[in-house]
Design an enzyme around this catalytic site. Sequence first.
Site, PDB file in Angstrom:
ATOM      1  N   LEU A  67      -5.870   1.323   6.809  1.00 12.25           N
ATOM      2  CA  LEU A  67      -6.367   1.560   5.354  1.00 12.25           C
ATOM      3  C   LEU A  67      -5.644   0.372   4.592  1.00 12.25           C
ATOM      4  O   LEU A  67      -6.271  -0.028   3.612  1.00 12.25           O
ATOM      5  CB  LEU A  67      -5.996   2.985   4.846  1.00 12.25           C
ATOM      6  CG  LEU A  67      -6.917   4.020   5.639  1.00 12.25           C
ATOM      7  CD1 LEU A  67      -6.542   5.565   5.256  1.00 12.25           C
ATOM      8  CD2 LEU A  67      -8.383   3.746   5.401  1.00 12.25           C
ATOM      9  N   ASP A 122      -0.929   5.431 -11.328  1.00 10.62           N
ATOM     10  CA  ASP A 122      -2.057   4.726 -10.742  1.00 10.62           C
ATOM     11  C   ASP A 122      -3.371   5.550 -10.589  1.00 10.62           C
ATOM     12  O   ASP A 122      -4.035   5.364  -9.515  1.00 10.62           O
ATOM     13  CB  ASP A 122      -1.707   4.120  -9.402  1.00 10.62           C
ATOM     14  CG  ASP A 122      -2.739   2.939  -9.025  1.00 10.62           C
ATOM     15  OD1 ASP A 122      -3.598   2.472  -9.792  1.00 10.62           O
ATOM     16  OD2 ASP A 122      -2.507   2.485  -7.862  1.00 10.62           O
ATOM     17  N   GLU A 154      -1.604  -1.800   3.826  1.00 10.16           N
ATOM     18  CA  GLU A 154      -0.170  -2.242   4.064  1.00 10.16           C
ATOM     19  C   GLU A 154       0.569  -2.638   2.948  1.00 10.16           C
ATOM     20  O   GLU A 154       0.149  -3.037   1.888  1.00 10.16           O
ATOM     21  CB  GLU A 154      -0.125  -3.115   5.640  1.00 10.16           C
ATOM     22  CG  GLU A 154      -0.904  -4.551   5.108  1.00 10.16           C
ATOM     23  CD  GLU A 154      -0.914  -5.645   6.102  1.00 10.16           C
ATOM     24  OE1 GLU A 154       0.182  -5.542   6.717  1.00 10.16           O
ATOM     25  OE2 GLU A 154      -1.864  -6.398   6.172  1.00 10.16           O
ATOM     26  N   GLY A 155       1.928  -2.392   3.076  1.00 12.20           N
ATOM     27  CA  GLY A 155       2.671  -3.029   2.153  1.00 12.20           C
ATOM     28  C   GLY A 155       3.882  -3.923   2.649  1.00 12.20           C
ATOM     29  O   GLY A 155       4.044  -4.287   3.805  1.00 12.20           O
ATOM     30  N   GLN A 156       5.078  -3.897   1.910  1.00 18.57           N
ATOM     31  CA  GLN A 156       6.227  -4.744   2.330  1.00 18.57           C
ATOM     32  C   GLN A 156       6.772  -4.317   3.495  1.00 18.57           C
ATOM     33  O   GLN A 156       7.357  -4.794   4.247  1.00 18.57           O
ATOM     34  CB  GLN A 156       6.999  -4.939   1.356  1.00 18.57           C
ATOM     35  CG  GLN A 156       8.459  -5.785   1.462  1.00 18.57           C
ATOM     36  CD  GLN A 156       9.343  -6.022   0.253  1.00 18.57           C
ATOM     37  OE1 GLN A 156       8.918  -5.411  -0.892  1.00 18.57           O
ATOM     38  NE2 GLN A 156      10.477  -6.906   0.504  1.00 18.57           N
TER      39      GLN A 156
END
Length: 853
Positions: free
Chosen positions: A566, A709, A568-570
């Site tokens: 779905l 958000d 991704e991040g750091q």
Amino acid sequence: MIYISLLSMRCFQSCVCRYPLGMSGGQILDEDISASSQWSESTAARYGRLDFEEGDGAWCPEITVEPDNLKEFLQIDLRSLHFITLVGTQGRHAGGIGNEFAQMYKIKYSRDGSRWISWKNRQGKQVIEGNRNAYDIVLKDLDPPIIARFVRFMPVTDHSMNVCMRVELYGCEWLDGLVSYNAPAGEQMNSPSYPIYLNDSVYDGAVIYRCGLGQLTDGVCGLDDFTHSHVWPGYDYVGWNNESFPSGYVEIMFEFDRTRNFTTMKVHCNNMFSQHVKAFRQVVCYFRSDLDWEASPLSFSPVVDEKNPSARFVTVNLANHMASAIKCHFYFADAWMLFSEITFQKHSNVTELTLNFIYHHNYLPVPSAEDDPTHKVDDSNTRILIGCLVAIIFILVAIIVIILWRQVWQKMLEKASRRMLDDELTASLSIQSETFTYNHNPNQSGTTSEQESNSTYERIFPLGPDYQEPSRLICKLPEFAQSSEDPGRWTHISAPSTSTAASKSTTTTVVQDGVPHYAEADIVNLQGVTGSNTYAIPAVTMDLLSGKDVAVEEFPRKLLTFKEKLGEGQFGEVHLCEAEGMQEFMNKEFLFDIAEDLPVLVAVKMLRSDANKNARNDFLKEIKIMSRLKDPNIIRLLAVCIYSDPLCMITEYMENGDLNQFLSRHEPEGQLAQLSNAPTVSFNNLCYMATQIASGMKYLSSLNFVHRDLATRNCLVGKKYTIKIADFGMSRNLYSGDYYRIQGRAVLPIRWMSWESILLGKFTTASDMWAFGVTLWEILNYCKEQPYSQLTDEQVIENTGEFFRDQKRQIYLPQPVLCPDSLYKVMLCCWRRNTKERPSFQEIHQALLEIQP
């Protein structure tokens, strides 16, 4: 003598050319307003002025408008060609006596008064949605815009009814002087995936003579990749293939309103040479000043660029030729040649420039040569006349120098203040990567008062040239003034190091507008797997949470089946998985509508193995907080995998995906959906889903959690339109366009953020309420359009400055077509400038329950 460049205006003309042209202001004279008929003298055409109540309150035709009758019209003569980007309509209210309005209408326009053209949008639709009551002003963008002198409003009905109209046109004078161009029809490019249509789809010229204007003058410049467009691949360009032109060139002829002195021609060309598209190799131009074409043409060869595939303007020097028509032969440099805009620079004197400047800033008509008939001058007074003219010219030159100096200085200040704003935003929000979700604020008040909202559009011109960054003005307002007792009370919060797990300083909480706002020294920043700073929670509350056991069970990894990544991040990823036997590990309070032997669809947040110690600690703290969120409309934490690496948390996921994608695949119930066989969602179900979101946010606000958000991309849809609020929409590449990157570090959903969040870094329940209003707007538009789609990211930020200054120049999101007035008033309440005046989620939830059919 100076040069007038129209290039800077042309490609952005649709955004900034939005001045009222004089129906409501009176600059358009009564004699220039006419109609096909009138019911009475008191409902004549001259009373069809927007926001006026003279006479009987509007223009009304003599007879009842029938479905097949398009003979009735209200006509406006602008006296000269204008670039028209927006129209406004209103019905007949007459202080409550009248109740006639046009629910739909069409527009016809003409440049010469003889040939009339029906306006249609870029999808070919001619009918424009009008009014739903007799008093509200409804504004509609004309996309594409029109270039015309005469404009007719023609009411349309689907049943016999009485209609009355008040109207206004918005735009500015068409200074190019170009009245038509004649070019070969654009062609179709066949690609392996889909056909690319490069025709001039909005060209309004006659079929036989091809004498009109279209995409080459619509103010829209095509992208570097011509296959991308908001309509269809290739839409923004007109293109030709060299195989169709044995002579090796494409001929385009331009006709102007009068003989002019031309300095340059600028042609916006695509140069995507990997697709065999290049700018032209050579252009040969012929000039006609009277009836005959000049014998010697002008030739120009640009430098062929085979390194940079970016689209660009190619400037052709026209060497001050006098002409009323220009015919140019553009020679192919490769298999294809694609143009999106062609504009001309003319040579003019100081007086003309100054008068045009006065026109655009004071809405005064510009005198033309035709208005000043030739007359003889007495020779004895020639010297006096020349002296006066010289003095006037010197005064005008001085005025222009002052204006130009002011604009240059203002741009320097604007750039400097924008850099300051970027620094303030980055420091205030303390974000270094890609996400932020909940902000826990235990002292926040949950109740606010509700007041009546003002009109949506107070001023049409959105972003004036005198914009100043609000950060310079904060200290001047009582709301943000420094306290003598506490000099640092309104100072921006500073950015802590993300390597600090928790800071337990006792810095005083900052309170503005009655809404508590925590200084960064008081909060714990948690590193979410999809980015940075997923949570911002007061350290005291985190200490209380850390003393409690996590009420979730360990889940066997082998029972998880990967389905889709779905996002991704750091420090981690989010996967869509199927979990077998999940029912055995869940509490009795969870009721899955799935048989026990079938897998359950779940979202798995996974921490990468290379994540640092701080990220690992924050991940475990995030699990503790998620385990305590228990509400039917909030995504729940189901289980964890923390006995071995990689660490995982398993949350609910809904089978219909996120609300944004779900609604964008559906249409409102009606005849259009039946014809297209598209799946539909009723208005009742839209209200039901919005009510569930309000209920979930009511629960979060009761815990003093701030989402930060909230949007349709962060709401998941289950069976029977069940909604659950989630938090990982930001990590998905699908929604990267919804976030604005600041100096390559922080990313913000600025189109959903309140003005105080963008400018001051304040995130509270009141700012969540603002985002809820935008989310409600998305839902009522079936997620077919991004909020403020007509504005760039920078213009969205500038618009928040208008909210800050509160001078009635801010732009609100318009009322959706299917949105009733009562529901739009709810949105306007969410977008009130003063945070204390915005309603609470409890009030909003109750209001939606009452509105819901």
